[in-house]
Structures are given as C-alpha cells and as structure tokens.
Design a protein around this motif. Structure first.
Motif, PDB file in Angstrom:
ATOM      1  N   ILE A  64     -32.275 -15.654   0.077  1.00 30.12           N
ATOM      2  CA  ILE A  64     -31.606 -16.888   1.075  1.00 30.12           C
ATOM      3  C   ILE A  64     -30.670 -16.385   1.415  1.00 30.12           C
ATOM      4  CG2 ILE A  64     -30.998 -18.879   1.967  1.00 30.12           C
ATOM      5  CD1 ILE A  64     -33.851 -20.032   1.172  1.00 30.12           C
ATOM      6  N   PHE A  65     -29.766 -16.392  -0.089  1.00 29.17           N
ATOM      7  CA  PHE A  65     -28.031 -15.998   0.079  1.00 29.17           C
ATOM      8  C   PHE A  65     -27.798 -14.779   0.191  1.00 29.17           C
ATOM      9  CE2 PHE A  65     -28.194 -20.126  -1.957  1.00 29.17           C
ATOM     10  CZ  PHE A  65     -27.938 -21.038  -1.242  1.00 29.17           C
ATOM     11  N   TYR A  66     -28.693 -13.936  -0.217  1.00 29.74           N
ATOM     12  CA  TYR A  66     -28.757 -12.557   0.402  1.00 29.74           C
ATOM     13  C   TYR A  66     -28.740 -12.030   1.086  1.00 29.74           C
ATOM     14  CZ  TYR A  66     -30.085  -7.394  -0.220  1.00 29.74           C
ATOM     15  OH  TYR A  66     -30.291  -6.173   0.080  1.00 29.74           O
ATOM     16  N   ARG A  67     -29.688 -12.655   1.709  1.00 30.51           N
ATOM     17  CA  ARG A  67     -30.005 -11.833   3.212  1.00 30.51           C
ATOM     18  C   ARG A  67     -28.784 -12.492   4.472  1.00 30.51           C
ATOM     19  NH1 ARG A  67     -32.752  -8.029   4.815  1.00 30.51           N
ATOM     20  NH2 ARG A  67     -32.257  -8.952   6.737  1.00 30.51           N
ATOM     21  N   ARG A  68     -28.243 -13.839   3.477  1.00 28.69           N
ATOM     22  CA  ARG A  68     -26.705 -14.764   4.583  1.00 28.69           C
ATOM     23  C   ARG A  68     -26.042 -13.710   3.693  1.00 28.69           C
ATOM     24  NH1 ARG A  68     -27.894 -18.764   7.740  1.00 28.69           N
ATOM     25  NH2 ARG A  68     -25.308 -19.336   7.244  1.00 28.69           N
ATOM     26  N   GLY A  69     -26.119 -12.845   3.349  1.00 23.90           N
ATOM     27  CA  GLY A  69     -24.889 -12.039   3.184  1.00 23.90           C
ATOM     28  C   GLY A  69     -23.239 -13.295   2.507  1.00 23.90           C
ATOM     29  N   GLY A  70     -23.813 -14.057   1.651  1.00 24.00           N
ATOM     30  CA  GLY A  70     -22.783 -14.880   1.413  1.00 24.00           C
ATOM     31  C   GLY A  70     -22.919 -14.215  -0.768  1.00 24.00           C
ATOM     32  N   MET A  71     -22.898 -13.506  -0.577  1.00 19.39           N
ATOM     33  CA  MET A  71     -22.981 -13.727  -2.275  1.00 19.39           C
ATOM     34  C   MET A  71     -22.548 -12.101  -2.550  1.00 19.39           C
ATOM     35  SD  MET A  71     -27.483 -13.926  -2.724  1.00 19.39           S
ATOM     36  CE  MET A  71     -26.904 -12.784  -4.071  1.00 19.39           C
ATOM     37  N   THR A  72     -21.281 -12.432  -3.323  1.00 25.37           N
ATOM     38  CA  THR A  72     -20.071 -11.431  -3.657  1.00 25.37           C
ATOM     39  C   THR A  72     -20.922 -10.005  -4.728  1.00 25.37           C
ATOM     40  OG1 THR A  72     -18.474 -10.749  -5.123  1.00 25.37           O
ATOM     41  CG2 THR A  72     -19.550 -12.446  -5.956  1.00 25.37           C
ATOM     42  N   GLN A  73     -20.427  -8.349  -4.519  1.00 19.09           N
ATOM     43  CA  GLN A  73     -20.785  -7.336  -5.572  1.00 19.09           C
ATOM     44  C   GLN A  73     -19.862  -7.536  -6.485  1.00 19.09           C
ATOM     45  OE1 GLN A  73     -21.918  -4.158  -3.582  1.00 19.09           O
ATOM     46  NE2 GLN A  73     -22.499  -5.590  -1.088  1.00 19.09           N
ATOM     47  N   ILE A  74     -18.809  -8.727  -6.932  1.00 19.66           N
ATOM     48  CA  ILE A  74     -17.982  -7.949  -7.836  1.00 19.66           C
ATOM     49  C   ILE A  74     -17.447  -9.370  -8.756  1.00 19.66           C
ATOM     50  CG2 ILE A  74     -15.329  -7.469  -8.338  1.00 19.66           C
ATOM     51  CD1 ILE A  74     -15.066  -6.041  -5.219  1.00 19.66           C
ATOM     52  N   ASP A  75     -16.734 -10.558  -7.539  1.00 19.19           N
ATOM     53  CA  ASP A  75     -16.610 -11.675  -8.829  1.00 19.19           C
ATOM     54  C   ASP A  75     -16.396 -13.202  -8.275  1.00 19.19           C
ATOM     55  OD1 ASP A  75     -14.255 -11.256  -8.083  1.00 19.19           O
ATOM     56  OD2 ASP A  75     -13.498 -10.840 -10.148  1.00 19.19           O
ATOM     57  N   CYS A  76     -16.866 -14.041  -8.813  1.00 17.67           N
ATOM     58  CA  CYS A  76     -16.293 -15.214  -7.604  1.00 17.67           C
ATOM     59  C   CYS A  76     -14.937 -15.726  -7.651  1.00 17.67           C
ATOM     60  CB  CYS A  76     -17.593 -16.387  -7.873  1.00 17.67           C
ATOM     61  SG  CYS A  76     -17.055 -18.392  -6.570  1.00 17.67           S
ATOM     62  N   ARG A  77     -13.970 -15.489  -6.853  1.00 16.13           N
ATOM     63  CA  ARG A  77     -12.710 -15.893  -6.536  1.00 16.13           C
ATOM     64  C   ARG A  77     -13.102 -17.041  -5.590  1.00 16.13           C
ATOM     65  NH1 ARG A  77     -10.471 -10.069  -6.663  1.00 16.13           N
ATOM     66  NH2 ARG A  77     -12.266  -9.832  -5.260  1.00 16.13           N
ATOM     67  N   PRO A  78     -13.055 -18.472  -5.356  1.00 22.76           N
ATOM     68  CA  PRO A  78     -12.692 -19.731  -4.603  1.00 22.76           C
ATOM     69  C   PRO A  78     -11.470 -19.421  -4.747  1.00 22.76           C
ATOM     70  CG  PRO A  78     -14.221 -19.772  -6.399  1.00 22.76           C
ATOM     71  CD  PRO A  78     -13.410 -18.980  -6.848  1.00 22.76           C
ATOM     72  N   PHE A  79     -10.815 -19.493  -2.885  1.00 22.84           N
ATOM     73  CA  PHE A  79      -9.567 -19.867  -2.443  1.00 22.84           C
ATOM     74  C   PHE A  79      -8.707 -18.904  -2.628  1.00 22.84           C
ATOM     75  CE2 PHE A  79     -11.267 -23.654  -4.558  1.00 22.84           C
ATOM     76  CZ  PHE A  79     -11.795 -24.839  -2.493  1.00 22.84           C
ATOM     77  N   ASP A  80      -9.124 -17.718  -3.226  1.00 17.87           N
ATOM     78  CA  ASP A  80      -8.709 -15.878  -3.266  1.00 17.87           C
ATOM     79  C   ASP A  80      -8.106 -15.494  -2.157  1.00 17.87           C
ATOM     80  OD1 ASP A  80      -7.908 -13.066  -3.794  1.00 17.87           O
ATOM     81  OD2 ASP A  80      -7.677 -14.060  -5.725  1.00 17.87           O
ATOM     82  N   GLN A  81      -7.359 -14.710  -1.684  1.00 16.27           N
ATOM     83  CA  GLN A  81      -7.545 -14.470  -0.287  1.00 16.27           C
ATOM     84  C   GLN A  81      -8.339 -12.934  -0.192  1.00 16.27           C
ATOM     85  OE1 GLN A  81      -3.531 -12.536   0.426  1.00 16.27           O
ATOM     86  NE2 GLN A  81      -4.049 -11.659   2.099  1.00 16.27           N
ATOM     87  N   ASP A  82      -8.753 -12.150  -1.438  1.00 13.83           N
ATOM     88  CA  ASP A  82     -10.115 -11.325  -1.398  1.00 13.83           C
ATOM     89  C   ASP A  82     -10.844 -11.635  -1.712  1.00 13.83           C
ATOM     90  OD1 ASP A  82      -7.522  -9.776  -0.757  1.00 13.83           O
ATOM     91  OD2 ASP A  82      -6.858  -9.415  -2.985  1.00 13.83           O
ATOM     92  N   ARG A  83     -11.087 -12.982  -2.057  1.00  8.86           N
ATOM     93  CA  ARG A  83     -12.572 -13.706  -1.868  1.00  8.86           C
ATOM     94  C   ARG A  83     -14.518 -12.267  -1.404  1.00  8.86           C
ATOM     95  NH1 ARG A  83      -9.514 -17.304   1.266  1.00  8.86           N
ATOM     96  NH2 ARG A  83     -11.785 -17.052   3.168  1.00  8.86           N
ATOM     97  N   THR A  84     -14.607 -12.717  -2.187  1.00  3.41           N
ATOM     98  CA  THR A  84     -15.943 -12.109  -0.890  1.00  3.41           C
ATOM     99  C   THR A  84     -17.157 -12.870  -1.428  1.00  3.41           C
ATOM    100  OG1 THR A  84     -16.656 -10.471  -3.349  1.00  3.41           O
ATOM    101  CG2 THR A  84     -15.195  -9.724  -1.225  1.00  3.41           C
ATOM    102  N   GLY A  85     -17.468 -13.920  -1.862  1.00  2.00           N
ATOM    103  CA  GLY A  85     -18.229 -14.778  -2.280  1.00  2.00           C
ATOM    104  C   GLY A  85     -18.808 -15.578  -2.875  1.00  2.00           C
ATOM    105  N   MET A  86     -20.002 -15.679  -3.706  1.00  2.00           N
ATOM    106  CA  MET A  86     -20.610 -16.353  -4.311  1.00  2.00           C
ATOM    107  C   MET A  86     -21.498 -16.231  -5.124  1.00  2.00           C
ATOM    108  SD  MET A  86     -23.258 -18.836  -2.283  1.00  2.00           S
ATOM    109  CE  MET A  86     -23.923 -19.760  -3.655  1.00  2.00           C
ATOM    110  N   VAL A  87     -22.157 -16.673  -6.183  1.00  2.00           N
ATOM    111  CA  VAL A  87     -23.089 -16.090  -7.056  1.00  2.00           C
ATOM    112  C   VAL A  87     -23.898 -17.165  -7.140  1.00  2.00           C
ATOM    113  CG1 VAL A  87     -23.387 -15.203  -9.936  1.00  2.00           C
ATOM    114  CG2 VAL A  87     -21.436 -14.720  -8.083  1.00  2.00           C
ATOM    115  N   VAL A  88     -25.214 -16.475  -7.707  1.00  2.00           N
ATOM    116  CA  VAL A  88     -26.159 -17.440  -7.217  1.00  2.00           C
ATOM    117  C   VAL A  88     -26.401 -17.734  -8.771  1.00  2.00           C
ATOM    118  CG1 VAL A  88     -28.329 -18.785  -7.299  1.00  2.00           C
ATOM    119  CG2 VAL A  88     -27.416 -16.912  -5.676  1.00  2.00           C
ATOM    120  N   GLY A  89     -26.661 -19.565  -9.221  1.00  3.39           N
ATOM    121  CA  GLY A  89     -26.977 -19.249 -10.350  1.00  3.39           C
ATOM    122  C   GLY A  89     -28.178 -20.988 -10.604  1.00  3.39           C
ATOM    123  N   GLU A  90     -28.331 -21.475 -12.192  1.00  3.57           N
ATOM    124  CA  GLU A  90     -28.529 -21.898 -12.220  1.00  3.57           C
ATOM    125  C   GLU A  90     -28.583 -22.634 -14.032  1.00  3.57           C
ATOM    126  OE1 GLU A  90     -32.736 -20.115 -13.743  1.00  3.57           O
ATOM    127  OE2 GLU A  90     -31.529 -18.708 -14.565  1.00  3.57           O
TER     128      GLU A  90
END
Length: 324
Positions: A203-229
């Motif tokens: 679901i998160f993959y298809r919505r395009g909300g996941m980063t391909q690099i790293d998770c950087r909240p509030f960073d100007q160059d943020r690219t998304g989240m990482v799914v965890g458990e």
C-alpha cells in the motif's frame, strides 16, 4: 476525574534495534539505524524501494510457542514479557487480578492470512493441511492480540485492541490512563504492535510515500518514509498501587488528548488544526504550560503532507520556542 495519579513502572519492546530496553537505548545513543534492505518480502517486486525496519525473535521460546499465530501476536507476547519483568513481575501472575492490557495496531494480524495462503494449497482436500490452515486462520481476529497475551500472563482486567492506525499506540496509552484514573484497573500494559505484511508494505509502495534513500523528517530534501515493524508496551499503574508493591517509577503521566482532523481518509489537514487542538488540550489536561515542554515526539514521517501540517500545528502551539 479524581485525584488518582498514574505512573509508568515498566517498559518492554521488540524493535529493529534490539528486543531489550537497554540494548535499544544503547543503539540509539550510538546513532545506529534499524533500517536495512528488505528481506521479509521479495525485494524484486518493489522496484527502487527496498528499505525496511525489520525485527527478529527467531529462535525465541515465544516464536516457537506461538508459531500458528501472527508475528504481531508473537511480538506482543515478547514485549509483554519484557515489560512485566522490567516492572518487577519476575514470577507468573497467578492470583485473580484486575490488571489490564490495551494494544493499538494498524494492520493487526494481517500477516497470518498471507502466511496461510503462501503455505497451504487452498484447494487441497488433505485433512491435516485443512486443520493446520484452519487453526492459523482462526487466529486472524484482531482480539487475538490482547486475548492471547492476557491469557499467557493471567491479566484478568480490561483487554482490548484499538485499531486507529499510526496513532493507535497513543490511543492505547491514553485509554489506559483514563481507566486507571477512574479506578477500573490499578495496572494496565498499553502500547502498540504491528508486524510486516505484504499488504501494508505494498500500500505504501503504491502510494509513492516510501523513500529510496533514508527517512529525514522535516528535512528540506526529505523523500518519504520507511515501513517498519515491532512492539512497544508500557506498564501504567496507579501511584498508590505502585508504591505499595515497591515498584520503580520512571515518570508520571499528567494528561492527554485525542482529536480527529475529520478532513480526509488518509491525508492530514494541511493547516494542522486537529493536531494543534490535540496538543493544546493535552497541555490543558495535564496542567503543564507550553513553556515547560522540553521534548516533542513528532510523527515525523518524512513526507511533505505530514511534515508540513505537523510544523504548522507545533508552530501554532509553541510559537517561537521551536527555534530555541
């Protein structure tokens, strides 16, 4: 409300940085990351997005004992045991009690359905396969999260599951706090628990909300989240009850608040009005002024929609103090 005070007397977790509180904390202090390459799903199915925050309890007694249950249940059982031990319950709770359990979750036991479909031929007529598949699917109900843990540790008080997505763990803590304040239970384990599932990751993959690099909240160059458990439980306890049994006390919960944006099924209100209201009402509930707050634990998904609304909400409540 009455004058009962609620404190935290135990902690337990299962996480990508370890399954013991001390191990987890040391890893944080050392700046370690629990994010690595995806291994629990076929990485080739997710082009360009193969990061995940995975946990492991492989080989543990609980993993074997609850093999027919979801990984979410296994994590919850493990976290509960760690929490009880940390809270001073080194022996099994045998006497009748009103100790409770409240677990928040996003996906619940979704992974047990996927594991069953991947493991068994649904068209098979073999009795032994049908029995095994049926046994596993019986454990798919969300209430299995709490009923299994409550039964394992003889928690005879309130037992419930709260499925309010990313906020579920906080909902569980707030609900436990209220129940203890009202005298419904002297002690409740509360927190959140979720395991990896193909549906959640996809679901998160298809919505395009996941980063391909790293998770950087509030960073100007943020690219998304990482799914965890993982799983995290706190032991909430009536202060008088805690003192009477000689429990160690980590801190006190002074208040909380719950709100809803009532804006969109998944997107937050861009202005952050619901979040600002929740923060303001929590401060009012606790009697603590905004000027006394030293730490803010944000959602911080690293997505533009969430980060901007959280920044707006925090700015509305704390103003220029955010720049300190």
């Amino acid at each position: 409300m009455n004058n009962r005070r609620v404190v935290i007397t135990g902690m337990g977790l299962v996480s990508p940085l370890g399954n013991k509180v001390d191990e987890f904390w040391d890893s944080l202090i050392e700046g370690q990351s629990g994010i690595n390459d995806l291994t629990k799903l076929p990485a080739e199915d997710y082009r360009g997005t193969t990061l995940a925050a995975e946990v492991s309890i492989d080989g543990s007694r609980r993993e074997k004992q609850f093999a027919d249950y979801s990984h979410t249940v296994q994590y919850a059982v493990e976290a509960a045991e760690n929490c009880l031990k940390d809270g001073g319950f080194t022996e099994a709770i045998r006497n009748p009690n009103q100790y409770g359990l409240i677990i928040g979750t996003t996906s619940g036991n979704q992974d047990i359905l996927e594991r069953t479909l991947d493991t068994f031929d649904i068209n098979s007529e073999a009795d032994e396969l049908n029995d095994a598949a049926g046994r596993m699917l019986t454990h798919m109900r969300p209430i299995e999260l709490c009923s299994t843990v409550s039964r394992e540790y003889n928690l005879g008080g309130p037992s419930m599951v709260i499925p309010t997505a990313c906020a579920a763990g906080n909902y569980a803590l707030g609900t436990a706090y209220s129940m203890i304040k009202e005298g419904r239970s002297p002690l409740i384990l509360a927190g959140g628990c979720d395991s990896f599932s193909r549906s959640c990751y996809t679901i998160f993959y298809r919505r395009g909300g996941m980063t391909q690099i790293d998770c950087r909240p509030f960073d100007q160059d943020r690219t998304g989240m990482v799914v965890g458990e993982g799983a995290g439980l706190l032991m909430l306890e009536d202060l008088d009850h805690a003192i009477a049994r000689g429990a160690k006390i980590y801190c006190e919960i002074k208040g909380y608040s719950l709100t809803c944006d009532a804006y969109h099924r998944v997107a937050p209100d861009p202005e952050g009005r619901g979040a600002a209201a929740a923060i303001s009402r929590a401060l009012e509930s606790s009697g603590v002024p905004a000027t006394d707050i030293d730490l803010i634990s944000a959602h911080g998904t690293g997505t533009p929609a969430n980060d901007s609304q959280e920044a707006n909400a925090l700015s509305e409540v704390f103003g220029e103090r955010l720049e300190d």
